[in-house]
Design a protein around this motif. Structure first.
Motif, PDB file in Angstrom:
ATOM      1  N   HIS A 168      -4.625 -60.998 -31.270  1.00  0.00           N
ATOM      2  CA  HIS A 168      -3.671 -62.111 -31.192  1.00  0.00           C
ATOM      3  C   HIS A 168      -3.905 -63.102 -32.335  1.00  0.00           C
ATOM      4  N   ASP A 185      -6.712 -62.570 -23.221  1.00  0.00           N
ATOM      5  CA  ASP A 185      -5.485 -62.617 -24.016  1.00  0.00           C
ATOM      6  C   ASP A 185      -5.043 -64.043 -24.298  1.00  0.00           C
ATOM      7  N   ASP A 196       5.472 -62.992 -24.809  1.00  0.00           N
ATOM      8  CA  ASP A 196       4.774 -62.175 -25.805  1.00  0.00           C
ATOM      9  C   ASP A 196       3.743 -61.263 -25.153  1.00  0.00           C
ATOM     10  N   HIS A 197       3.646 -61.300 -23.811  1.00  0.00           N
ATOM     11  CA  HIS A 197       2.754 -60.391 -23.095  1.00  0.00           C
ATOM     12  C   HIS A 197       3.496 -59.565 -22.043  1.00  0.00           C
ATOM     13  N   HIS A 230      -1.107 -62.799 -18.460  1.00  0.00           N
ATOM     14  CA  HIS A 230      -0.192 -63.865 -18.034  1.00  0.00           C
ATOM     15  C   HIS A 230       1.228 -63.452 -18.387  1.00  0.00           C
TER      16      HIS A 230
HETATM   17 ZN   LIG Z   1       0.245 -64.835 -26.272  1.00  0.00          ZN
END
Ligand SMILES: [Zn+2]
Length: 349
Positions: A301, A249, A104-105, A100
């Motif tokens: 994560h 994720d 943070d990705h 997504h």
């Molecule tokens: Zn994340």
């Protein structure tokens, strides 16, 4: 609320802890033979396999609000120096998979693609593609997936699409054209992004057109029109899977993120789960594990990424109930790796 009270509330909410104080036994292996997983922190994983590599979107910049550890940032900017310092060698990477479009990705992906993975094609949602356009990624290196490319967990007998590391794709159960489809393939699975708190996802939305500049604020890194989980196969020279890995994720409500029935019937060897926000959806990850039944279970994560310092041991995410998560994994001994450490793959079956 008065300012001192608000500041106090923020400080309390931003509390991170040493993992052992939350019953997390963190592993920190630094030297292992292949095959192995290299945990890069947050949702980032790197796997080398038979001359190729697959990278799951890493995040190194990890900005924080006011620079305070544990406090989410409002403005986000990639830190090229940090990316270059902490990204391990990855010039063999052919596939970069993004679940997504939250910062943070995705924030560090343009730099990673420009400098560290020159051979990689990125796979993700349409929104991921529109944002990466602003990162000056060559359009030929972006594979923005449409609905027909993504396996639907509500139709588990429908055949999913495998994307191969040489750029081809084929329906599950059929062979891609050509003799050497590559050593890695991945299937995108419709998933979900759990809420951040109170079941609410604070950064939703999508983009329908290419951006010209990268978003500067937290809320500009919109989730995307779809969140993806991935099934990843590491193949032998005949195109047969040696390892099957399921990766999420973000936590998701069952059956979102579940893989469809795969024609070869091969079991899943490794499950990589997202610890963050696990309690924002029901039955996560217990229901998923009843389907994937992995030989090795890995938690990613799991660590604080707001103003975290990669040089220091990772700490917990503020306000996470880790004991509750471990209770859901009672049949497993999960591997919880320190960022930048290694996880061995089980022996092939
Ligand atoms: Zn994340």
């Amino acid at each position: 609320m008065r300012w001192p009270l608000l500041a106090l509330a923020l400080m309390i909410a931003a509390c991170t802890h040493v993992p052992s104080s939350r019953h997390l036994a963190v592993s920190n292996l630094q030297s292992l033979p292949e095959p192995k997983l290299h945990y890069l922190g947050v949702g980032g994983w790197l796997i080398h396999w038979r001359g190729e590599g697959v990278l799951l979107a890493p995040s190194f910049s990890n900005p924080g609000g006011l620079g305070i550890r544990g406090l989410p940032p409002l403005r986000v900017k990639a830190n090229p120096q940090r990316i270059d310092t902490f990204m391990p060698p990855a010039s063999d990477v052919k596939m970069l998979l993004v679940g997504h479009a939250h910062y943070d990705h995705l924030l560090d992906v343009p730099r990673v693609m420009h400098i560290h993975t020159p051979k990689a094609t990125v796979y993700g949602s349409q929104t991921v593609g529109h944002i990466l356009h602003a990162g000056n990624i060559d359009a030929r290196r972006i594979r923005a997936l449409g609905e027909g490319d993504i396996a639907n967990p509500y139709l588990p007998t429908a055949r999913g699409t495998w994307f191969y590391s040489n750029g081809q794709s084929a329906r599950d159960g059929t062979q891609p054209q050509g003799k050497t489809p590559g050593m890695i393939r991945a299937m995108a699975l419709r998933s979900e992004h759990a809420g951040h708190a109170f079941g609410i996802n604070f950064i939703q939305g999508q983009y329908d057109d290419d951006l010209d500049t990268l978003p500067q604020g937290l809320f500009g890194w919109r989730l995307g029109e779809v969140t993806l989980a991935w099934l990843i196969d590491l193949l032998d020279e005949n195109g047969k899977p040696v390892y099957r890995i399921h990766y999420q994720d973000s936590a998701a409500s069952p059956p979102l993120g579940f893989p469809p029935l795969i024609t070869d019937g091969k079991r899943i060897d490794v499950e990589i789960l997202c610890a963050a926000s696990w309690d924002q959806v029901h039955n996560y990850p217990a229901a998923l594990l009843r389907v994937t039944r992995p030989r090795t279970l890995v938690l990613g994560h799991w660590e604080n990424f707001f103003a975290s310092d990669p040089r220091k041991p990772a700490r917990t995410i503020p306000l996470q109930d880790y004991q509750g998560l471990l209770n859901q994994l009672s049949h497993y001994t999960p591997v919880i790796p320190e960022p930048f450490s290694l996880v061995p793959l089980p022996p092939p079956e």
